[in-house]
Design a protein around this motif. Structure first.
Motif: not given
Length: 280
Positions: A221-229
């Motif tokens: 989540d630290w890469t801000v990949p998207g909520t779905d990811s």
């Protein structure tokens, strides 16, 4: 990050001198642990008067001062048990998982995570950075009062493998001291920033009475990949004994907050219990 005046290290030095380790009083499941493993998950409806109110056992003074110089070795205090790898998952706990959050507490995101956990009557582990804890003491108290496990994530989030033993002692010791000052209990768990462990960190953590905790599932989540990811990674990695890594600070964590609100009720609907370590 801001620099702070060094906190008193008296309690930390005493713990180091005593050579006490959480492993001497907490026998947990790990790949390199001998003996009879066990795990007692926390009851979802039970909130102690502080997350580790029943955890801490102070060393008895006589164990630190043998009565004679000829005391047989079996009666002398044992050296702390030191692990060679952190806990990455926790088997033999039934259909249960552990949620963990690193780098906080953050006044913008941590309260929303706490609200979601409270809504579903779930406990989690929060690995706090000392400088963040020092800046947000009321939030640390709320984490503790809600029954969550408060862990040590170092003071400034350095790469521990690049530090000297004195540097590791300072990073972990200052953080344990501020957590104990705020909550009344020192942490029994720690997590190395970036998951970078070495022998010094294992030894120093053990001497301070802490067990090392890593993770099984990294949400990234630290890469801000998207909520779905984030939701997909948790759902695909869900299994008994899994430890999930997320973050509640260190950047924009709005996706982490939103993802928790989606995957947590799904895990519960699938029959998973979300639990934290408790002393037997």
């Amino acid at each position: 990050m801001k620099n702070y005046q060094r906190l008193p290290m008296r309690r930390t030095l005493l713990r180091l001198a005593a050579g006490m380790s959480a492993a001497t009083v907490v026998r947990l499941v790990a790949a390199d642990t001998a003996g009879t493993p066990f795990w007692r998950p926390a009851e979802p409806s039970t909130v102690a008067a502080g997350p580790q109110a029943a955890f801490r056992t102070k060393p008895l003074s006589y164990r630190l001062r043998p009565m004679t110089a000829n005391t047989p070795p079996r009666y002398r205090p044992a050296a702390p048990s030191v692990r060679t790898r952190p806990f990455e998952q926790l088997p033999d706990i039934g259909r249960a998982m552990v949620l963990t959050f690193d780098d906080g507490p953050d006044p913008l995101y941590t309260p929303h995570i706490l609200d979601t956990l409270r809504k579903h009557d779930v406990r989690a582990m929060f690995f706090l950075c000392g400088e963040m804890a020092n800046d947000n003491q009321n939030l640390v108290r709320r984490i503790s009062d809600d029954g969550h496990t408060v862990g040590n994530h170092s003071w400034t989030h350095p790469l521990v493998t690049k530090l000297s033993r004195a540097g590791i002692t300072d990073e972990l010791g200052r953080t344990s001291d501020v957590i104990e000052k705020i909550t009344g209990d020192p942490p029994l768990w720690y997590r190395a920033p970036y998951g970078a462990w070495n022998r010094n960190s294992f030894e120093i953590g053990a001497a301070m009475g802490m067990e090392p905790m890593a993770w099984t599932v990294d949400t990234l989540d630290w890469t801000v990949p998207g909520t779905d990811s984030i939701v997909r990674r948790v759902r695909e990695g869900a299994a008994p004994g899994v430890v999930v890594l997320s973050h509640d600070a260190g950047g924009n964590r709005s996706q982490s907050v939103a993802a928790l609100g989606r995957y947590l009720p799904e895990l519960l609907d699938d029959g998973y219990r979300l639990t934290v370590p408790q002393r037997s």
